[in-house]
Design an enzyme around this catalytic site. Structure first.
Site, PDB file in Angstrom:
ATOM      1  N   GLY A  85       0.830  -1.193   0.000  1.00 32.15           N
ATOM      2  CA  GLY A  85       0.000   0.000   0.000  1.00 32.15           C
ATOM      3  C   GLY A  85       0.869   1.250   0.000  1.00 32.15           C
ATOM      4  O   GLY A  85       2.037   1.197   0.396  1.00 32.15           O
ATOM      5  N   CYS A  87       5.332  -5.893   1.669  1.00 34.52           N
ATOM      6  CA  CYS A  87       5.612  -4.456   1.662  1.00 34.52           C
ATOM      7  C   CYS A  87       4.882  -3.765   2.826  1.00 34.52           C
ATOM      8  O   CYS A  87       5.235  -3.971   3.981  1.00 34.52           O
ATOM      9  CB  CYS A  87       5.269  -3.854   0.313  1.00 34.52           C
ATOM     10  SG  CYS A  87       5.986  -2.213   0.051  1.00 34.52           S
ATOM     11  N   TYR A  88       3.861  -2.947   2.559  1.00 33.24           N
ATOM     12  CA  TYR A  88       3.095  -2.343   3.650  1.00 33.24           C
ATOM     13  C   TYR A  88       2.554  -3.432   4.572  1.00 33.24           C
ATOM     14  O   TYR A  88       2.477  -3.250   5.792  1.00 33.24           O
ATOM     15  CB  TYR A  88       1.942  -1.512   3.084  1.00 33.24           C
ATOM     16  CG  TYR A  88       1.072  -0.851   4.132  1.00 33.24           C
ATOM     17  CD1 TYR A  88       1.304   0.457   4.531  1.00 33.24           C
ATOM     18  CD2 TYR A  88       0.013  -1.544   4.722  1.00 33.24           C
ATOM     19  CE1 TYR A  88       0.506   1.067   5.500  1.00 33.24           C
ATOM     20  CE2 TYR A  88      -0.783  -0.955   5.691  1.00 33.24           C
ATOM     21  CZ  TYR A  88      -0.540   0.350   6.083  1.00 33.24           C
ATOM     22  OH  TYR A  88      -1.325   0.939   7.043  1.00 33.24           O
ATOM     23  N   HIS A 127       8.102  -7.132  -3.484  1.00 28.66           N
ATOM     24  CA  HIS A 127       6.867  -7.615  -4.114  1.00 28.66           C
ATOM     25  C   HIS A 127       7.121  -8.907  -4.895  1.00 28.66           C
ATOM     26  O   HIS A 127       7.564  -8.870  -6.045  1.00 28.66           O
ATOM     27  CB  HIS A 127       6.302  -6.537  -5.050  1.00 28.66           C
ATOM     28  CG  HIS A 127       5.739  -5.356  -4.336  1.00 28.66           C
ATOM     29  ND1 HIS A 127       4.441  -5.295  -3.898  1.00 28.66           N
ATOM     30  CD2 HIS A 127       6.316  -4.186  -3.945  1.00 28.66           C
ATOM     31  CE1 HIS A 127       4.225  -4.141  -3.287  1.00 28.66           C
ATOM     32  NE2 HIS A 127       5.360  -3.448  -3.307  1.00 28.66           N
ATOM     33  N   GLU A 161       4.970 -10.760  -6.205  1.00 27.46           N
ATOM     34  CA  GLU A 161       3.947 -10.952  -7.237  1.00 27.46           C
ATOM     35  C   GLU A 161       4.338 -10.374  -8.584  1.00 27.46           C
ATOM     36  O   GLU A 161       3.735 -10.723  -9.602  1.00 27.46           O
ATOM     37  CB  GLU A 161       2.611 -10.340  -6.772  1.00 27.46           C
ATOM     38  CG  GLU A 161       2.574  -8.826  -6.650  1.00 27.46           C
ATOM     39  CD  GLU A 161       2.998  -8.295  -5.295  1.00 27.46           C
ATOM     40  OE1 GLU A 161       2.567  -7.198  -4.918  1.00 27.46           O
ATOM     41  OE2 GLU A 161       3.784  -8.992  -4.601  1.00 27.46           O
ATOM     42  N   ASP A 190     -17.924 -11.712 -22.514  1.00 29.03           N
ATOM     43  CA  ASP A 190     -18.352 -11.910 -21.130  1.00 29.03           C
ATOM     44  C   ASP A 190     -19.831 -12.269 -21.013  1.00 29.03           C
ATOM     45  O   ASP A 190     -20.189 -13.258 -20.371  1.00 29.03           O
ATOM     46  CB  ASP A 190     -18.059 -10.648 -20.306  1.00 29.03           C
ATOM     47  CG  ASP A 190     -16.637 -10.169 -20.500  1.00 29.03           C
ATOM     48  OD1 ASP A 190     -15.750 -11.021 -20.698  1.00 29.03           O
ATOM     49  OD2 ASP A 190     -16.404  -8.947 -20.480  1.00 29.03           O
ATOM     50  N   LYS A 234     -10.617 -11.864 -17.681  1.00 30.56           N
ATOM     51  CA  LYS A 234     -11.061 -12.068 -19.065  1.00 30.56           C
ATOM     52  C   LYS A 234     -10.536 -13.371 -19.658  1.00 30.56           C
ATOM     53  O   LYS A 234     -11.275 -14.124 -20.292  1.00 30.56           O
ATOM     54  CB  LYS A 234     -10.612 -10.886 -19.922  1.00 30.56           C
ATOM     55  CG  LYS A 234     -10.904 -11.032 -21.419  1.00 30.56           C
ATOM     56  CD  LYS A 234     -12.364 -10.798 -21.753  1.00 30.56           C
ATOM     57  CE  LYS A 234     -12.708  -9.341 -21.684  1.00 30.56           C
ATOM     58  NZ  LYS A 234     -14.080  -9.058 -22.180  1.00 30.56           N
TER      59      LYS A 234
END
Length: 526
Positions: free
Chosen positions: A56, A85-86, A174, A176, A232, A382
């Site tokens: 964050g 992180c945060y 991070h 990710e 979708d 998606k």
């Protein structure tokens, strides 16, 4: 989803939070993102087998810093936690440690080094230094009791801390993002060695459970589906049709904001390939009248959402339907970001992750919707929906179409929407897509479209001065729409497209190409 396969990601406002859920699903573990201050009973209801605290943009010692609804109750769940992180700094704070301003801020690519490495349960094996992606201005000044430091950054700042007894782990970088080498290994260790999960989630399981859930939800009642002709809504209709059959009634609304000849082409495709009970509604005049004089993009989205709902509610009475199916996706929900709750559980303020834009099928819905919503893809991206579409035998002519916004060309016309602007934009967009197909580029691009700009420019045509409209072309590559890169086309392709647009379409004398990625831009202009 099955209780043993659930990880809950508590979002403290990071721009990378969506990547965490992607990484976990790629590892066949189901996860969801919720605001960090979600009421504690909702965490209990989700029944997670592990928690992840996201990053964050705040400092934990700020007065209005993001915080859990009930930190101590959350810790008392005695389930594994991974802070990022945060999330590392917040875990430090609530466990009794101290967070201080960093002596040296760390942004971008850097390295971490081993420290007490043999005791780490979360870090992948690496020899000397491991490249990671940092983005922080604070650091751990004092570790909480029970934690050990297992890695430091190149600046000697705490990078990884672990509490083996309580199964709490935290990383300052991070994992990710792709810039962190072996970041997925950290998630693997947390999921499979710490949380003891099995990689048993997949889209087929999701499909089976959604079909069963929809049957239980609908019972013997009728359902209508808002069918746009895109990926979708079509896949959503196919899924619900498989669940309840003839009780599903599909409604295709031509709002006049579609691409050139789209209504005709969509109806032909449905008639040929999909045996839906389909009702066609021509509402062009209704939508254009409602949009008259409106320039603000958010207002346009909300008006379009309102008009759609009015049509669906009107026809639901005729069809005796009680539910409405929408093809809402996870990115729609994330970008629309409903406000988090206050400490009493009431929706109150703007969230820690900022609203990017209100999608007409999320932010545009009325507060008192008379129909009950069925949104089978609200938790999917998606590309996941496309995979489900293949399983449901939706034709490739629909699955391979570029994404198209629910508000249609209204959000590709900057400023007021008029019939004349629509006509010009439809023609320019058709030329762009046609040339993409002619050059064999259409399926190499995630999304491509033209945008009508609210400016005029001087030009020369036939030795005469012109003062006409400007059109921007936009083309991006992406996987899930959360991030995107602009496409570097061959010069001869752009030359061909520009020449055709200015030569064939009256009212355009200048074509520009958008070279912005997401972030900092979004894919759509509005």
């Amino acid at each position: 989803m099955q209780p043993h396969a659930r990880i809950l990601i508590l979002d403290f406002g990071s721009q990378y939070t969506q990547l965490i859920v992607r990484r976990l699903r790629e590892l066949s573990v189901y996860s969801e993102i919720v605001p960090c201050d979600i009421p504690f009973n909702e965490i209990i209801k989700f029944n997670p087998k592990g928690l992840i605290f996201s990053g964050g943009p705040y400092s934990v010692y700020e007065k209005k810093a993001p915080a859990l609804f009930s930190p101590q109750k959350t810790l008392a769940l005695n389930i594994p936690i991974l802070g990022i992180c945060y999330g590392m700094q917040y875990l430090t704070q609530i466990c009794g440690g101290k967070v201080v301003p960093a002596k040296i801020c760390e942004y971008g690519r850097t390295f971490i080094e081993k420290k007490n490495f043999g005791q780490s349960e979360i870090l992948p094996i690496f020899k000397e230094k491991c490249p990671v992606w940092m983005s922080h201005g604070d650091e751990i000044g004092r570790l909480p009791e029970g934690f050990k430091l297992t890695a430091i950054s190149a600046n000697n700042s705490p990078a990884v801390m672990e509490n083996f007894l309580k199964k709490y782990y935290a990383v300052q970088f991070h994992p990710e993002v792709t810039h962190t080498e072996n970041g997925n290994e950290i998630f693997k260790r947390f999921l499979f060695e710490v949380c003891k999960l099995k990689p048993n989630w997949n889209l087929n399981l999701y499909l089976e459970e959604k079909i069963e859930s929809i049957r239980n939800q609908v019972q013997k009642k009728n359902v209508i589906c808002a069918l746009s002709g895109g990926v979708d809504s079509t896949v959503a209709a196919a899924l619900v049709h498989q669940a309840i059959g003839s009780k599903l009634k599909c409604i295709f609304v031509n709002n006049g904001l579609l691409r050139k000849n789209e209504a005709k082409e969509v109806l032909e495709t449905y008639k040929k390939h999909l045996k839906f009970n389909l009702l066609y509604v021509d509402a062009e005049r209704q939508f254009l009248k409602a949009l008259q004089g409106i320039q603000d993009a958010e207002k346009k989205r909300k008006i379009i959402g309102r008009e759609f709902i009015q049509i669906f509610e009107r026809h639901s009475k005729k069809l005796n339907a009680t539910h409405l199916v929408q093809g809402t996706l996870y990115p729609d929900v994330i970008e629309s970001k409903p406000p988090p709750r206050d400490r009493l559980g009431k929706s109150q303020k703007v969230g820690f992750s900022f609203t990017i834009k209100s999608h007409h099928n999320v932010g545009g819905l009325p507060a008192q919707l008379k129909l009950k919503l069925i949104e089978p893809f609200r938790e999917l991206f998606k590309d996941e929906v496309r995979e489900l579409g293949k399983t449901l035998q939706v034709p490739s002519s629909i699955l391979e179409r570029h994404p198209f916004p629910g508000p249609g060309l209204a959000v590709r016309i900057l400023g007021e929407v008029t019939k004349q602007k629509l006509k010009i934009l439809q023609e320019a967009d058709a030329v762009f897509l046609d040339e993409l197909k002619q050059f064999g580029l259409y399926h190499k691009v995630w999304q491509a479209f033209a945008v009508f700009l609210p400016i005029h420019s001087v030009g020369v045509m036939g030795d005469s001065r012109t003062y006409e409209n400007v059109v921007a072309l936009r083309a991006v590559t992406s996987v899930d729409g959360m991030t995107a890169d602009w496409v570097s086309f061959p010069p001869e392709f752009l030359t061909r497209v520009s020449s055709r647009i200015t030569g064939e379409i009256k009212g355009i004398n200048r074509v520009v190409y958008d070279v912005s990625s997401k972030p900092p831009a979004t894919i759509e202009w509005e």
